[in-house]
Motif scaffolding. Structure first.
Motif, PDB file in Angstrom:
ATOM      1  N   VAL A   1       0.854  -1.209   0.000  1.00  0.00           N
ATOM      2  CA  VAL A   1       0.000   0.000   0.000  1.00  0.00           C
ATOM      3  C   VAL A   1       0.882   1.249   0.000  1.00  0.00           C
ATOM      4  O   VAL A   1       0.622   2.210  -0.735  1.00  0.00           O
ATOM      5  N   THR A   2       1.943   1.235   0.793  1.00  0.00           N
ATOM      6  CA  THR A   2       2.857   2.386   0.842  1.00  0.00           C
ATOM      7  C   THR A   2       3.434   2.675  -0.541  1.00  0.00           C
ATOM      8  O   THR A   2       3.542   3.835  -0.956  1.00  0.00           O
TER       9      THR A   2
ATOM     10  N   HIS B   1       2.129   1.922  -3.486  1.00  0.00           N
ATOM     11  CA  HIS B   1       1.147   2.227  -4.533  1.00  0.00           C
ATOM     12  C   HIS B   1       0.248   3.409  -4.204  1.00  0.00           C
ATOM     13  O   HIS B   1      -0.598   3.772  -5.015  1.00  0.00           O
ATOM     14  N   HIS B   2       0.400   4.000  -3.015  1.00  0.00           N
ATOM     15  CA  HIS B   2      -0.468   5.114  -2.645  1.00  0.00           C
ATOM     16  C   HIS B   2       0.287   6.427  -2.780  1.00  0.00           C
ATOM     17  O   HIS B   2       1.401   6.572  -2.279  1.00  0.00           O
ATOM     18  N   GLN B   3      -0.333   7.375  -3.466  1.00  0.00           N
ATOM     19  CA  GLN B   3       0.243   8.722  -3.560  1.00  0.00           C
ATOM     20  C   GLN B   3      -0.205   9.501  -2.333  1.00  0.00           C
ATOM     21  O   GLN B   3      -1.388   9.639  -2.109  1.00  0.00           O
TER      22      GLN B   3
ATOM     23  N   LEU C   1      -0.500   7.847   4.242  1.00  0.00           N
ATOM     24  CA  LEU C   1      -1.310   6.634   4.388  1.00  0.00           C
ATOM     25  C   LEU C   1      -2.655   6.911   5.062  1.00  0.00           C
ATOM     26  O   LEU C   1      -3.600   6.152   4.873  1.00  0.00           O
TER      27      LEU C   1
ATOM     28  N   ALA D   1      -5.292   6.998   2.560  1.00  0.00           N
ATOM     29  CA  ALA D   1      -5.649   5.768   1.840  1.00  0.00           C
ATOM     30  C   ALA D   1      -6.893   5.163   2.486  1.00  0.00           C
ATOM     31  O   ALA D   1      -7.170   5.403   3.655  1.00  0.00           O
TER      32      ALA D   1
ATOM     33  N   SER E   1      -9.456   3.136  -2.036  1.00  0.00           N
ATOM     34  CA  SER E   1      -8.226   3.236  -2.826  1.00  0.00           C
ATOM     35  C   SER E   1      -7.624   1.849  -3.046  1.00  0.00           C
ATOM     36  O   SER E   1      -6.903   1.634  -4.021  1.00  0.00           O
ATOM     37  N   PHE E   2      -7.926   0.931  -2.138  1.00  0.00           N
ATOM     38  CA  PHE E   2      -7.472  -0.454  -2.278  1.00  0.00           C
ATOM     39  C   PHE E   2      -8.642  -1.369  -1.925  1.00  0.00           C
ATOM     40  O   PHE E   2      -9.269  -1.177  -0.873  1.00  0.00           O
TER      41      PHE E   2
ATOM     42  N   CYS F   1      -9.451   2.143  -8.042  1.00  0.00           N
ATOM     43  CA  CYS F   1      -8.798   1.525  -6.881  1.00  0.00           C
ATOM     44  C   CYS F   1      -7.760   0.517  -7.367  1.00  0.00           C
ATOM     45  O   CYS F   1      -7.713   0.180  -8.546  1.00  0.00           O
ATOM     46  N   LYS F   2      -6.938   0.065  -6.446  1.00  0.00           N
ATOM     47  CA  LYS F   2      -6.041  -1.062  -6.704  1.00  0.00           C
ATOM     48  C   LYS F   2      -6.678  -2.309  -6.110  1.00  0.00           C
ATOM     49  O   LYS F   2      -7.335  -2.237  -5.061  1.00  0.00           O
TER      50      LYS F   2
END
Ligand code: CP
Length: 311
Positions: free
Chosen positions: A137-138, A140-142, A145, A148, A216-217, A260-261
């Motif tokens: 997650v770290t 792939h997240h802009q 956290l 997110a 987001s995920f 989302c991812k």
């Protein structure tokens, strides 16, 4: 001595330290080829595994150490006391990783071991997976956290329990989109239930369509634990679970228009918790996530060996 039974006794700073070490080793693996020179890890398996076994074994090799696969059924863990066999193991190796059916047996191992013990997944917790997930997650997240939003869609289990613990500690918003009637008895943990009840950032929403709207995920896992999936004695229960869970399948319809991812800790049962096409959807980061087991394992081993004063 520090062990890794479930992440409960780690501070947010310690978790960030482990994740930071994982990122450093991932970036510069050649700088760490001798980190664990002459160290041995015993990997004790009572259940099947692909990722946990391979990632720990490769991690030890790439860090200059050695990993020994110990199959529970062909070792004398089946004949003797877990405490005796564990103490023997810990007089030979400098760390033990165990994948067991029951968390209480992991507790016996940590109580009997002279060296650090890592939980490689039991019916209640999968801490190594949660570390991997937050590393992923770290990456792939802009942004921060706390912006997110992870939505776990599926059944309450060891993976969701460990996600709850790590997200609560790190301040990462998490929604559990699991059925109201979900009582996956053997994996229930009172501390995790209390976090879900009281945390301002961990929520439960039984409606998967509503839950994923601002995700987001989106994360899913098997609906049936590995030891039951192909067990004929569990066939009726498995069928009932599948019928209950079909509305929770990650598929094109559920994620239509959602930016989302897609995450899954693997092994995948496509057609059950996730459709085949979503595994390869451009939003899927499932294989990046799975690869990160290796890097997260290395960060964890580095931290744990240092805590033990072995390196
Ligand atoms: N995610 C995971 O633990 O994979 P294995 O069961 O293959 O080890």
């Amino acid at each position: 001595m520090r062990h890794l039974p479930n992440l409960k006794d780690l501070t947010a700073t310690e978790i960030r330290d482990i994740l930071g070490r994982a990122a450093v080793i991932k970036d510069r693996p050649e700088d760490f080829r001798s980190l664990l020179a002459a160290q041995s890890l015993a990997m004790l398996f009572q259940k099947t595994s692909t990722r946990t076994r391979v990632s720990f074994e490769v991690a030890m090799t790439e860090l200059g150490g050695h990993a020994i696969y110990v199959d529970w059924t062909t070792s004398n863990f089946v004949l003797s006391g877990i405490d005796y066999e564990t103490e023997y193991l810990s007089r030979n190796v400098s760390c033990i990783m165990a994948r067991l059916m029951h968390h209480e047996d992991l507790q016996t191992i940590t109580d009997s071991s002279l060296v650090p013990v890592i939980n490689g997944c039991d019916e209640k917790f999968h801490p190594c997976q949660a570390l991997t997930d937050l590393l992923t997650v770290t990456e792939h997240h802009q942004g921060d956290l706390d912006d997110a939003h992870i939505v776990y869609v599926g059944v309450q289990n060891n993976v969701s329990n460990s996600l709850v613990i790590i997200c609560d500690k790190l301040g990462v918003p998490l929604t559990l989109a699991t059925p109201d009637s979900d009582d996956n008895g053997e994996s229930l943990d009172a501390d995790v239930q209390e976090i879900v009840r009281s945390s301002g950032i961990i929520n439960h929403n039984p409606d998967p369509s509503a839950a994923v709207k601002d995700a987001s995920f989106v994360y899913t896992d098997t609906w049936v634990d590995m030891q039951y999936f192909n067990n004929p004695d569990f066939a009726d229960e498995k069928e009932a679970r599948v019928q209950q869970m079909l509305p929770y399948q990650i598929n094109e319809k559920l994620l239509d228009g959602i930016d989302c991812k897609v995450m899954h800790d693997m092994p995948i049962h496509d057609g059950y918790e996730i459709s085949t096409s979503m595994v390869r959807d451009p939003r899927s980061i499932i294989f990046d996530q799975a690869e990160n087991r290796l890097h997260a394992q290395k960060g964890l081993l580095w931290w744990l060996y240092e805590q033990a004063g072995t390196i």
